[in-house]
Design an enzyme around this catalytic site. Structure first.
Site, PDB file in Angstrom:
ATOM      1  CE1 TYR A  38      -4.490   1.300   0.671  1.00  0.00           C
ATOM      2  CE2 TYR A  38      -3.376   3.387   0.883  1.00  0.00           C
ATOM      3  CZ  TYR A  38      -4.549   2.357   0.308  1.00  0.00           C
ATOM      4  OH  TYR A  38      -5.724   3.124   0.529  1.00  0.00           O
ATOM      5  CG  HIS A 194      -8.521   6.791   4.006  1.00  0.00           C
ATOM      6  ND1 HIS A 194      -8.400   7.656   3.566  1.00  0.00           N
ATOM      7  CD2 HIS A 194      -8.533   6.010   2.961  1.00  0.00           C
ATOM      8  CE1 HIS A 194      -8.867   7.950   2.379  1.00  0.00           C
ATOM      9  NE2 HIS A 194      -8.295   6.652   1.857  1.00  0.00           N
ATOM     10  NE  ARG A 224      -4.089   5.626  -4.255  1.00  0.00           N
ATOM     11  CZ  ARG A 224      -4.197   4.963  -3.579  1.00  0.00           C
ATOM     12  NH1 ARG A 224      -5.708   4.937  -3.530  1.00  0.00           N
ATOM     13  NH2 ARG A 224      -3.433   3.788  -3.402  1.00  0.00           N
ATOM     14  CG  ASN A 226      -7.079   1.411  -3.885  1.00  0.00           C
ATOM     15  OD1 ASN A 226      -6.349   0.574  -3.504  1.00  0.00           O
ATOM     16  ND2 ASN A 226      -8.964   1.197  -2.734  1.00  0.00           N
ATOM     17  CD  GLU A 266     -11.862   1.853  -5.624  1.00  0.00           C
ATOM     18  OE1 GLU A 266     -13.012   1.122  -4.805  1.00  0.00           O
ATOM     19  OE2 GLU A 266     -10.938   2.230  -5.165  1.00  0.00           O
ATOM     20  CE1 TYR A 317      -9.510  -1.698   4.492  1.00  0.00           C
ATOM     21  CE2 TYR A 317      -7.914  -1.846   2.630  1.00  0.00           C
ATOM     22  CZ  TYR A 317      -9.195  -1.069   3.184  1.00  0.00           C
ATOM     23  OH  TYR A 317      -9.823  -0.009   3.110  1.00  0.00           O
ATOM     24  CE  LYS A 318      -5.617  -3.875  -1.448  1.00  0.00           C
ATOM     25  NZ  LYS A 318      -6.929  -3.086  -2.052  1.00  0.00           N
TER      26      LYS A 318
END
Length: 340
Positions: A38, A194, A224, A226, A266, A317-318
């Site tokens: 990240y 976040h 960016r 993601n 994204e 987390y994902k």
């Protein structure tokens, strides 16, 4: 380059969404290296190559009809997917102006904007819309300005109010989020919304990102990429609908993994709004099944290595943990070093 629009496809129920070879070729594969960590990874949003997703501020692609139809379904079921706090009305008109201006300039075969002072006429040839209205007067539109234009463009939008050296999510239209909720995050500061992200706080990622975003200037947007993964080509993976899609994570098998598992990327685009000084944060989501992705051998090899070596905290987390090993095992056949 004119956009070729596909007939209506679905992001729910029978999941008829598919990418054409052209859509696969322009997919924003998000991994520049074989390992992922990240990071801020923000860059100036300079115009990209003709036909690429970076060519214009707002990317309209072959799925336009399908995505705007999906948005209308979500809003009909849950109007709270569009929230505007009272002090954000000017930012909403700002957003409407920016989107209409760019769509009309970049896709003249699809959209047209005519302005005479504050008397505007907007034409959307795909949706058969011709709307005359008074800029700044919400009573002259069928919806509030953010919802009106949000129903006609691909991607979600959050409008961030800048005050006290921070950014606050005080307005938005979000119908296709990746496991979060606008209704829950509305009013939160940058670090608050976040807060669930692991590792990034310890690395100081959000301190650097916030400092960068606070200094974005008008006409100097940034962007960016993601990413996460989604089971089925489902756009609406919101917290509110977890009961509909959460169980699908347990449906992945070695036989169906290529069809069910989708890489979800994204393109996050951030631009300063001239009148209100708010920050427009657009989130344009692209989906690709693993079957489609592996038609590019380099992508298949790299995705295998990224997922294989992904830190467990990020996998959790994902939401990948239940099926990550199945995906890694399946992708191994496309990595010459691992398959040998």
């Amino acid at each position: 380059m004119p956009v070729t629009l596909k007939p209506l496809e679905s992001y729910r129920d029978d999941f008829t969404f598919r990418n054409s070879p052209e859509a696969i070729a322009r997919f924003p594969f998000p991994f520049p290296e074989d390992q992922y960590m990240y990071s801020v990874n923000i860059e100036p949003a300079t115009p990209g190559a003709p036909g690429s997703i970076y060519e214009h501020w707002f990317d309209i692609d072959e799925h336009y009809r399908s995505e705007t139809t999906e948005r209308a379904k979500v809003l009909q079921k849950d109007p709270q997917r569009c929230i505007v706090m009272p002090h954000m009305h000017e930012a909403c008109w700002d957003t409407l102006e920016v989107i209409m201006t760019h769509l009309a300039a970049d896709y003249p075969e699809l959209f047209r904007l005519t302005r005479d002072g504050d008397q505007w006429t907007w034409e959307n040839h795909v949706q058969d819309i011709r709307q005359s209205f008074t800029f700044g007067d919400a009573d002259t539109l069928p919806y509030e300005p953010l919802e009106y234009i949000g129903r006609q463009v691909q991607g979600d939008f959050a409008l961030l109010d800048q005050r006290d050296n921070d950014l606050f999510m005080d307005a938005g239209i979000v119908t296709g989020p990746a496991d979060w909720s606008l209704a829950f995050d509305a009013g939160m500061s940058f670090k608050q919304w976040h807060s669930p992200v692991p590792m990034a706080h310890e690395l100081g990622v959000f301190d650097r990102a916030l400092k960068y975003l606070l200094n974005i200037q008008v006409d100097r947007p940034v962007r960016r990429l993601n990413w996460t993964m989604t089971i089925n080509p489902r756009l609406d993976t919101s917290s509110e609908t977890f009961h509909e899609w959460g169980r699908e994570r347990g449906m992945v098998t070695p036989e169906n993994v290529g069809r069910l598992v989708h890489l979800r990327v994204e393109l996050q685009f951030m631009a300063r709004l001239a009148r209100s000084n708010a920050l427009m944060f657009s989130i344009r989501t692209y989906l690709i099944s693993l079957e489609e992705l592996v038609t590019n051998p380099a992508w298949a090899q790299r995705l295998h290595r990224v997922l294989r070596d992904l830190p467990q905290a990020l996998a959790d987390y994902k939401g990948l943990s239940r099926y990550r090993q199945t995906v890694v095992d399946w992708l191994r056949q496309y990595d010459p070093e691992a398959a040998a």
